[in-house]
Structure formats: C-alpha cells, structure tokens
Design an enzyme around this catalytic site. Structure first.
Site, mmCIF file in Angstrom:
data_model
loop_
_atom_site.group_PDB
_atom_site.id
_atom_site.type_symbol
_atom_site.label_atom_id
_atom_site.label_comp_id
_atom_site.label_asym_id
_atom_site.label_seq_id
_atom_site.Cartn_x
_atom_site.Cartn_y
_atom_site.Cartn_z
ATOM 1 C CG ASP A 93 -41.559 -34.849 -8.624
ATOM 2 O OD1 ASP A 93 -40.835 -34.078 -7.966
ATOM 3 O OD2 ASP A 93 -42.542 -35.440 -8.127
ATOM 4 C CD GLU B 175 -43.080 -31.984 -3.451
ATOM 5 O OE1 GLU B 175 -43.585 -31.358 -2.505
ATOM 6 O OE2 GLU B 175 -43.614 -32.075 -4.578
#
Length: 484
Positions: free
Chosen positions: A79, A146
């Site tokens: 991400d 994350e």
C-alpha cells in the site's frame, strides 16, 4: 514502461515500478496490486501463496549449487499513502500516478508517488525475475495495509515464512542500515457536539493550506507546521476579540501524515467579518514568520461561503472543541538520550472531522520506549476525559529493538564496505516498520532494513533519487550473492 521512466537503471526494477504507477493501491485497496504480483509469479513459474488478508508470498529456488544456504526473505508493503494537493484533480481509486524525472529525481505531479514502498516492492519483483543473480533460497513477502494499521504484518501466519534472514526494503536513506524502529499506537476521540439556531446571516470559510506535511515519524522533528493546530490557534485568538459561531472544522487525511491543510466554517455578522480580516492577516503573518525556514508556501484564505449554512455549535461545544484541539500533544516530546538526533517519543495531531452530533479526532503517537508511549497516550486520554469526550485506543504495534551483535548486520556491513569503499550508517528510526511485528511472530529472525533515498514520503513532495535506486540494487544483489 512510461516514457518518463524509460532508460532508467536497473531496467527490471523500473519496469515494475512503472506498472505499479498504473495500479491504484492505497491502503485497503491493494487487491489489484496483489493480483499483479501473483501474475508475475505465474509468468515466472514460481511458487506463490496468498493469505486471507491479502499478503502475497513468492518463493524462488536457489541458484544451482546454493541450495544449502540459509533462506533470505525480501519484504515490502503493497500500500501507498494517498495524498494530493487540493488543486489537483486525481482519483486514487482509478487514476494512474503521473510521474516525471526532474533533476535526477522521480516525482509525481501534485500527488504522492508511492515510492514508499513501491520501489521496495519493485526491487523484490525484479529479483524474482532476474535469472542472472546468484542467491540461496528466496522468498518475497508483500504485505497489505502497512500505512494505516500494519494489518498484513499483524495477521501474518506463524508458518507463512521459511527463511531465517529478512531484508526489509522499506527504508528511505541510501547508505544506511536500519536496525531498530519505534512502536506506536493511535487514539481516536469522539467529542459530543450540541448545536443551536443560527444567529448570524453570513458564513465565512477560514482555510490554511500549502503546508509541507510529511511523514509523522520521519519528519516530525523538522519543525513543520500542523495545519489543524495552527487553524485552531487562529480561531482561539479570534474568538477573544470577535463574536462568531463555529459550524464546522476539518483537517488532515491520514494518521501517519502531518496535516497539510485544514479549514473551518464560521457564522458571523458581515461587519464583524470585515474587521476580522486584518486581524487574521496579522495573526497569520506571525505564523509565517515563525515557520519561515520550513514553510515557505504556507497560505491562508478567509472568504465568504455561499454553500449551505448549517447549524452552528453551541457555545460550550465550540469552546470545548477548540480548546481540546489546541492542547492535544503534537510534535517531538523527547529525544533519545543515547542516540544523537533520534526522536524517542512524539505525537501527531493527525485528523479532525465534524459531523452534526460529534467531532472525530485522531492522534498517532510513537516511541521507542513502551512506557513513554503509554504515558503520552494516557495524556491524550486524560485530555479527552476532561473534554467529556469518548476515546478509543486500540492496541499499538511493537518496536524493533536494535541488535548491534546481529550476524546479518556484520556480514552486510562487510559487503557494503567492499562494494562502495566506505562504512554504512547504522541507525534506528522514529517510524514503525513491520520488522517489530515480524520479529515477534518469528523469534530469532535476523533482520535489517535498507533502501534508496526517498524524500518527503506521505506528501505530494515525495520523490526518489534515481542514482540511489541503482546503488540500492547493486548492494541488494551483492548481499544476496554473499549470503548464498
């Protein structure tokens, strides 16, 4: 590959990064990128698996003759942080990132680039694809979410990985080895709001924008302005001189990004608004002077608003909300007493949103000392309780304690010195890395984090240095050869 990145080296790495730019992959929206990673594994006839939260693992056999080497895991997160300037039309759910090379750096046009952690992801994919490399058994782990919750690492199965040595490819200072990081935890505050009938006819919007923002851990010691805090500071000063009613306040987008923009709607008499104009101009000029070294583009606007007027806050709610936002901790709280220049404890006043009956405030706190992290979160809880607000504080994530006796650190430091003729910098960072969680799940895992030079992650100023990417790749491949 897009024309902008054509010709950059290493070609395989930039090929994959160029493709990542075309795939929206903000936090919580990594499915398509995971599909791409799986497609790469299939095309290369490599073993892969995907867990229930979306983490993907690709396994690559050792180079013939190196099968007995200890396994190495390359790890990065899928991400990216979705941030853009307010004047940029970009839909992070469907639009590709527009990138360019400028002065030896790759950067986006008014949005975050996603080099955090897209370069690490692309490097791992390039290693999987490159048949010229010498290495032992390899795994590449790509985690989800994350940036907003470390979800992928937190849900990682304890039997998902086989290797005993892990390269986290999520550092942002080429030539530095990160061997420790802070832990952290969020606080979410819900302030009850009462509203009243409107007593003034005019509605004005006060907006602060053009601040640099940045990573709430790595950039928290840069002295940058927090747009939410400074907006509320202006409102607090103004309410001592002028009668107005607060209708709405909003600012920040991500818990791990320093707020770059914030705005408020106030209901006020037109004559009073005209008198407030020079006061706000003067007050903001004082702010500009305070931040002149780090916030050269900071601006404010105070303009009549023609949209729906809405009901203003009751006096007590207005006072409580403004005072709470003004007193919640933000910035560096303490420096590490033994590691020069390292922030030990900090907190980020990250987000505020107003609904009709409540305001939501998000604070993100970090520390390399568990008790210090607990203390700052207790401070936030106490302030919320004084304001009569409800607060939730989910369990935080652990830090990663530095191990200067790490066998992996010693071997890779030797590789770096041999390749570049100088010693690497050894450091810990005031940011959360997935190594802390992975280390808890896999006791004894020897870990190190490194990467290319990335500046201003989590903000539209984000950029990655082209030359450092090539050196990062040179070191990564040399390290794999050494451990084979």
């Amino acid at each position: 590959m897009t024309d902008a990145l054509a010709g950059l080296k290493p070609a395989l790495l930039w090929k994959h990064f160029s493709r990542l730019l075309k795939i929206p992959h903000g936090s919580g929206n990594e499915r398509a990128l995971g599909d791409y990673i799986v497609s790469v594994a299939k095309d290369l006839n490599l073993t892969w698996k995907r867990d229930r939260v979306g983490n993907v693992l690709i396994s690559k056999p050792a180079t013939p003759g190196q099968e007995k080497a200890n396994g190495v895991i390359l790890q990065g997160h899928m991400d990216m942080v979705n941030e853009k300037n307010s004047d940029v039309a970009h839909d992070f759910l469907k639009d590709a990132i527009s990138a360019e090379v400028k002065g030896g750096w790759v950067q986006a046009n008014g949005t975050t680039l996603g080099s955090d952690n897209g370069i690490g992801v692309s490097a791992a994919l390039a290693v999987m694809e490159d048949k010229t490399l010498v290495h032992g058994p390899l795994e590449s782990l790509f985690t989800v979410d994350e940036e907003t919750g470390l979800t992928g690492a937190n849900h990682l199965g304890k039997d998902f990985l086989k290797g005993t040595q892990l390269f986290n490819l999520d550092s942002e200072d080429e030539g530095a080895f990160t061997i420790g990081c802070s832990g952290g935890g969020d606080s979410e505050i819900f302030v009850p709001l009462r509203r009243k009938r409107r007593r003034f006819n005019d509605l004005y919007r006060l907006r602060l924008f053009g601040f640099r923002g940045g990573h709430s851990g790595l950039d928290i010691n840069q002295g940058r302005g927090n747009a939410i805090r400074l907006l509320v500071r202006l409102l607090y000063q103004a309410q001592e001189r002028f009668k107005f009613d607060l209708v709405h306040v909003e600012g920040g987008n991500k818990r791990n990004a320093i707020p770059r923009e914030a705005w408020a709607l106030i209901s006020i008499d037109g004559a009073a608004a005209r008198k407030m104009q020079p006061f706000l101009r003067g007050a903001f000029e004082k702010i500009r002077n305070e931040y002149k070294a780090v916030e050269k583009e900071a601006q404010y606007a105070f303009e009549k608003n023609t949209g729906p007027k809405g009901e203003p806050l009751a006096a007590e709610s207005q006072s409580t909300l403004i005072r709470l936002l003004l007193t919640l901790p933000h910035g560096v709280i303490s420096m590490h007493p033994e590691i020069a220049g390292l922030v030990e404890t900090s907190s980020n006043l990250a987000v505020v949103r107003c609904e009709k009956a409540q305001a939501q405030i998000v604070c993100s706190s970090r520390s390399s000392v568990a008790s210090a992290l607990a203390a700052v979160r207790q401070t936030i809880k106490a302030l919320a309780e004084l304001a009569g607000a409800r607060i939730t504080q989910a369990e935080g994530y652990p830090g990663w304690e530095p191990n200067l006796q790490s066998a992996l650190l010693k071997r890779l430091a030797g590789v770096y010195s041999q390749v570049f003729g100088k010693e690497p910098e050894i450091k810990a960072v005031h940011a959360g890395l997935e190594c802390g969680i992975i280390g808890e799940k896999y006791p004894g895992m020897d870990m190190i984090s490194f990467g290319p030079t990335i500046e201003h992650p989590h903000s539209p100023e984000e950029r990655v240095h082209v030359g450092s990417v090539e050196r990062f790749w040179t070191f990564l491949t040399a390290a794999l050869r050494e451990l084979s």
